[in-house]
Design an enzyme around this catalytic site. Sequence first.
Site, PDB file in Angstrom:
ATOM      1  N   ASP A  60      43.751  49.220  36.520  1.00  8.61           N
ATOM      2  CA  ASP A  60      44.864  48.429  37.027  1.00  8.61           C
ATOM      3  C   ASP A  60      44.464  47.727  38.327  1.00  8.61           C
ATOM      4  O   ASP A  60      43.827  48.326  39.204  1.00  8.61           O
ATOM      5  CB  ASP A  60      46.051  49.369  37.264  1.00  8.61           C
ATOM      6  CG  ASP A  60      47.263  48.661  37.809  1.00  8.61           C
ATOM      7  OD1 ASP A  60      47.867  47.851  37.075  1.00  8.61           O
ATOM      8  OD2 ASP A  60      47.634  48.923  38.981  1.00  8.61           O
ATOM      9  N   GLU A 111      41.640  44.820  34.856  1.00 11.64           N
ATOM     10  CA  GLU A 111      42.716  43.851  35.067  1.00 11.64           C
ATOM     11  C   GLU A 111      42.249  42.997  36.250  1.00 11.64           C
ATOM     12  O   GLU A 111      42.282  43.465  37.396  1.00 11.64           O
ATOM     13  CB  GLU A 111      44.036  44.543  35.388  1.00 11.64           C
ATOM     14  CG  GLU A 111      45.173  43.543  35.556  1.00 11.64           C
ATOM     15  CD  GLU A 111      46.491  44.206  35.968  1.00 11.64           C
ATOM     16  OE1 GLU A 111      47.555  43.727  35.516  1.00 11.64           O
ATOM     17  OE2 GLU A 111      46.468  45.169  36.743  1.00 11.64           O
TER      18      GLU A 111
END
Length: 706
Positions: free
Chosen positions: A346, A383
């Site tokens: 993330d 990401e």
Amino acid sequence: MPHTAPRPGHPFPLGAHPESGGVRFAVASSVADAVELCLISEDDDGKPVEQRVELAERTFGIWHSVVPGVTPGQRYGYRVHGPYDTSRGLRCNPAKLLVDPYARRVAGTVTDLNATRGYRGDPMTGAPSRADSLGSVPLSVVTSPGGPDTGRRPDVPFEETVVYELHVRGFTKLHPDVPKNLRGTYLGLAHPAVVEHLVRLGVTAVELLPVHAHADEPMLLRSGRHNYWGYSTLGYLAPHSGYASRPGHEVEEFRTMVAAMHAVGIEVILDVVYNHTCEGGVAGPTLSMRGFDAPAYYLMDDQGRDIDFTGCGNTLDPGSPTVVRLVTDSMRYFAAELGVDGFRLDLASALGRPHGGGFDPDSALLTAITADPVLSNRKLIAEPWDCTGEGYRVGGFGVQWAEWNGRFRDGARDFWRGATGPRDLAYRLSGSSDLYAGRRPWASVNFITAHDGFTLRDLVSYDHKHNHENGEHGADGTNDNRSWNCGVEGETGDPGVLALRDRQARNLLGTLLLSTGTPMLVAGDERWRTQHGNNNPYCLDNQTSWVDWSADKRGDDLLAFTRRLIALRAESPALRQPQFFDGRPTRSGEPDLVWFRPDGEPMVETDWFDDGSRTIGMWIDGSECLSRNREGELVADDSWLLLLHAGADAVELALPGERYGRRYIPVLDSGTPRGIPKDADPLPPGKRIVLPGRTLLLLRAPRINP
């Protein structure tokens, strides 16, 4: 409880590890003057009591001792004595019981926010709080190593991978075939009825939203809500206890779930949040890292305040050896001991900004991950952005990384809502070589929807977000949805609007699964799941977020369409090639990729700059597609013609000439509920056909030279 004096033991590995006659405890703090291990039990009234044991040994900034008489299941925490100097970011406060950053089990929740604050009054100028947090905070738990076998890793080649993003709790919470006591748990995900759905769907990997132990942010606790998504980590080596059917058995149940997936050839990928923690900014609670050695964990400015690249109050410093060690130890534990096959990091751009500087794909942390002998053999997905302009790095990570391709999402959405021509979409359909040159097409993780944003159904049903239920007055969630409601905002009974929405959903799914790269679906999209226009339900642990398993014709049709698409991809090597197209001649005598105009002629340069065009044809020559079988041998395939028309009105198209195929067989049509063409009879070269408005059509051309 210990009856004899602790022994020195060794500093590594960090955490709590059972040894002969006791448990070895080791925790890092380079600024502490003393560290006390607190062994927690309960008195006759059920109130927590503690026995403090000083960790007298200090090596490499790590405090460690072997404590005799301690056994697995023992709850514990730490108290750190040391400097409290907010101007330097130092917040040691022995009144605060701290969770071990290396705990492999975390039990309990925050029950008193006031007790967790390390300060009185202003977080920068106030004195240290003397309120004891024992009884108000989660506790670490000693665990035994090992557990159920996680099975043989499927090791699916990246080019064959189809990712399915899901939430452990939300995926099975409403599943009628899962026993009630297992719904919303690791074992619920391992239930045969759930596994069967995944197998029949055809996905090869489940990507689980965060399963690390997490804690709710103060804002949510004050309003009685919870961080449902779990992007608020407290313990990076502990599976979240809230997903266990039996409290205290989360490690065993997690391993059982991994084994169930591996048994049917499905990989397990974890969405991991190594960019920030649940402690938030300086006004947040002191639960773990802040109390041990805040500057060793967090980015800070020269006044001792947290630097926030994440939008969550703090940012871990990827240039700190303490952070590099913690992240790689966490990943290695889940990979080597719990059987995990890959990781999606993330806000990964924040991990490439050591000490708060500019992004560096060769930063210490990113390099440590890719150079690790265990982690380098797992799927690594970034990401590629954070919450700053500097952090937007799609295509900017190193060669071992795959990336969420936000440009694929935006390009596909824009094309099908009629906002752009096909120029950018062509890059996305063919693997995004403009972004990932030097890597492989599978480095592009293609997606239309994700947990963050509209579901597929909402993407074609709403022009605007409707986040009223989140409690933030609609201020949360993106406004850049690139969605189209097909003429009516939200739910409607208009059959024309409903039919158009269904078709648009099929167009988007077809674009996703027929593009070169690694496709990612979101759980429930194939069942026509809605969040009623909410594009950020991170705090909604209710039916807004849970997958609805009830029977519904539209959902059943879309499920059948999705299965058909995934099966087509799996059976057709040319549609999932591991190398980029480069215009090379194939054994058929034609290039490996040709783009066509509506008149059946190859596109020329000027055609790409016609922004009013809404139609494109993509020819993939399968006679020499560069895909290989598991033995490494090249395999041939039929050739394919993909026609995409995003215009509102029908268009007449001419099929390519005989040099590309002697016959064209329709195999997928987004104009029908399940994608089955109304007429599958072969069509001759040059045949003129009428493609209805907003339609995707896939045709197969059998090999001329088998």
